[in-house]
Design an enzyme around this catalytic site. Sequence first.
Site: not given
Lengths: 612, 280
Positions: A214, A298, A340
Amino acid sequence: MSGQICSRAVLLLVALIPACKGNPPPARAATSPSSSPRSVPTSGAKPIMAPAGKEWTMPSGDYAMTRFSSLDQITPANAAQLKVASTFSTGVLHGHEGNPLVVNNTMYVVTPWPNILYAIDLTKPGGAVKWVYQPNPSDRAVGIACCDIVNRGATYANGRIFFNTLDAHTVAVDANSGKEIWKVQVGNMDIGETVTMAPLVVHNKVIIGNSGAELGVRGWIKALDAGNGKEVWRAYSTGPDRDVLIGPNFKPFYPDHRGTDLGTKTWSGEQWKLGGGTVWGWVSYDPDLNLIYYGTANPGVWNPDMRPGDNKWSLTIFARDPDNGEARWAYQMTPHDAWDYDGVNENILTNIQMNGRERKVLVHPDRNGFVYTLDRETGEVITAGKFVFTNWADSINRKTGRPAENPAYRSKQGMVTRGICPSATGGKDEPPSAFSPVTGWFYIPNTNDCMDYQGLEANYIAGTPYVGASVRMYAGPGGQRGGLNAWDAAAGKAVWHIDENFPVWSGVLATAGGVVFYGTMDGWFKAVDARDGHELWKFKVGSGIVGNPMTYTGPDGKQYVAVYSGIGGWMGAVAFPDVSTDDPYTGLGVAGAIPDIKQASTMGGMLYVFSF
Amino acid sequence: MSFPSNLAAAIALAALVTGTLAGRDSHAGPRAPLALVVCADPNNLPFSNDKLEGFENKLADLVGRDLGLPVRYMWLPQRRGFVRNTLKAHRCDVIMGVPSSFELARPTEPYYRSTYVFVYRKDRHLDLQSFDDPRLHHLRIGVHVIGDDYANVPPVAALAQRHIIRNVVGYSIYGDYSQPDPPARLIDAVVRGDVDVAIAWGPLAGYFARRAAVPLDVVPVSPQVDVPFLPFVFDIAMAVRRGDDTLRVRLDSVLERHRAEIERLLANYGVPLLPLTAEH
């Protein structure tokens, strides 16, 4: 249990329970079709190594990640008599993922940050704390970790306990004395790296991986020397072949996985440098083939439009040589991710008889809604079936390995795409499934959520206003938000399933006694019959369960089952008092899916142990 | 239910003397000394740092002076969870700069408006002003990238919509936090010539452009709002906890009283300023 429910159950499943006395009635064994209770299905999978027994020494019990135990004292006939044997407060709130270990009559418990390691002497009445090891991880890690401050547990080898701390260190602790043997920094919090995964020790090497996709970090897996913590090899998930440890022995099954430097060529410009693909899930190991298996997360830089291409090797299962790290094959589940759908979930190793031939397989229930059965020698897709309602792709093409995407559900910049299933949390997230050689089936915890990818919500970070899209999640078709599937990997379809109101965010345990254990976010710990899913027993623990049940034999020779109670993690954090559910977009959208979790569970941090 | 106004004032006063403006919920009795507690990033100029050199630090001083309260800080890097771990955790009273459409807390009235800008070396004579300039297909363009799920800075979206992708270089907004002011690496890249042009949030670009080793042009992007609806111009406000209307109303009046002074402060930091809408 009331007689009313009992008689209703008799009506529904009269064939399965001849009488309704001591045992609780079955749960909704929703689609228990033709499974004749006692026979093992002919297509069922078979174990490849001895499972866990009296002890539980590694994250999922064995290298094959079966989460199956040979203990058989607890059976469908007597599970209703299970009682609490002991409890232990970890002193920490927040999400308790993972499970304890049991070695030499000692239980080892690792807490969420601040990652305290407790050794509990099981020979003492009720269990007594033998020693406590505190790694004192930096509190800066708390502000960097994306999805609560979890830890997925420790592993044991050669008299040592190994685990990771949120501030990106790995430690080795003497299992007898609790003395630190070594502690090394493995990642850099300054660039957003944390470590949450449970390590695995193979050939005296501690296999670890990073978290933080992230934050635009670049994913890696490393092997540390178990003796001194020194790095032996490191393989990145993006970048040129030399960084990914792709060499002449790399032989992927599908043509579009072949070629030089795909870890840079399938990206725009230099975006691979911030390319994500972290390694925060589970590692399994096949000693015969001498290969480890794990999945990558991801791709970094969320906007898919900014990184045209397949974005290799994000959302990929790798097979690597544990001794030097070199990649043998890779298979990317979801090319060019727009949802995701991290690929970090468990890879369970079994053998399956198919078309008269025994195949060495790896079974992987992915975030993207498909369970993949791959040939673990080659990476070929043998079957891939949906285990939850899934509409982003219709099927997986076994010739090319690529998903047959439904273009209406590929999220796009500046557009609202509604009704994408599963949601970003996936058909399941990290909580690992179990495999039972008793039935030949896999027991998969799942989440039934869909999402709207909604553009243009104001957000804020680091003094930079920006407009991103955001995600709103809600229950998928049927209204139940989770459940448990029994899965036939050879056929690529579910045998039966149990519906749950909340997503099932606990791991699963299967035992030779024919019992399957799992927990719910609203705090029910359940035992069900491995053959048909009917509920045998349940107990309400103090806080929702996002940990993984395990089992062991105590010094008294009795079988015990242990599980953490302590809600948290990505979805579970919605239960925290400081997380508002006023805004459905909170927590990357998960608040919209389970706003009622606040009524169903408060925070906690307890170990529960059950026995007769 | 409505309180007589003098009772409401008495309650507000009670909240003040019981510690931070955030208060510690409903406990009565004397508490820590009165203070305005600001949640801020310790390493994020020109906004704030723990040496109190940012314009948000200066603004906090101004607010504290006006309210007669000493200013204290609760430091945390501004990343995912910032609001949850600061304001919502009752560890502070106010965040000094958020977009006025901010949903995780209650914004005040906006106190400035700025814009994303093109930044390039003067000696390049690029004279870039618009996302529709065809040269953007060939120039090497630096942007901030975030990496949070489903989130990117507006310039990334604007470029992607024009299929300008392969010549775009991402610089992590988080960067290497062991270095001072990590987002400034994007402006460093322009100075060094690693990229031909950067597209950055105005306050950051304006501040570091003034301190750059070579002269830089800082030019607001055009259009201000791209189709279908992608704004590059934002109103910035302070934010308090939702429900903390006592403090919000007081901050609004401080901002109103010191409008000119705040504008001078921002101009001194090189913040590209656009007129605030006159709807208030």
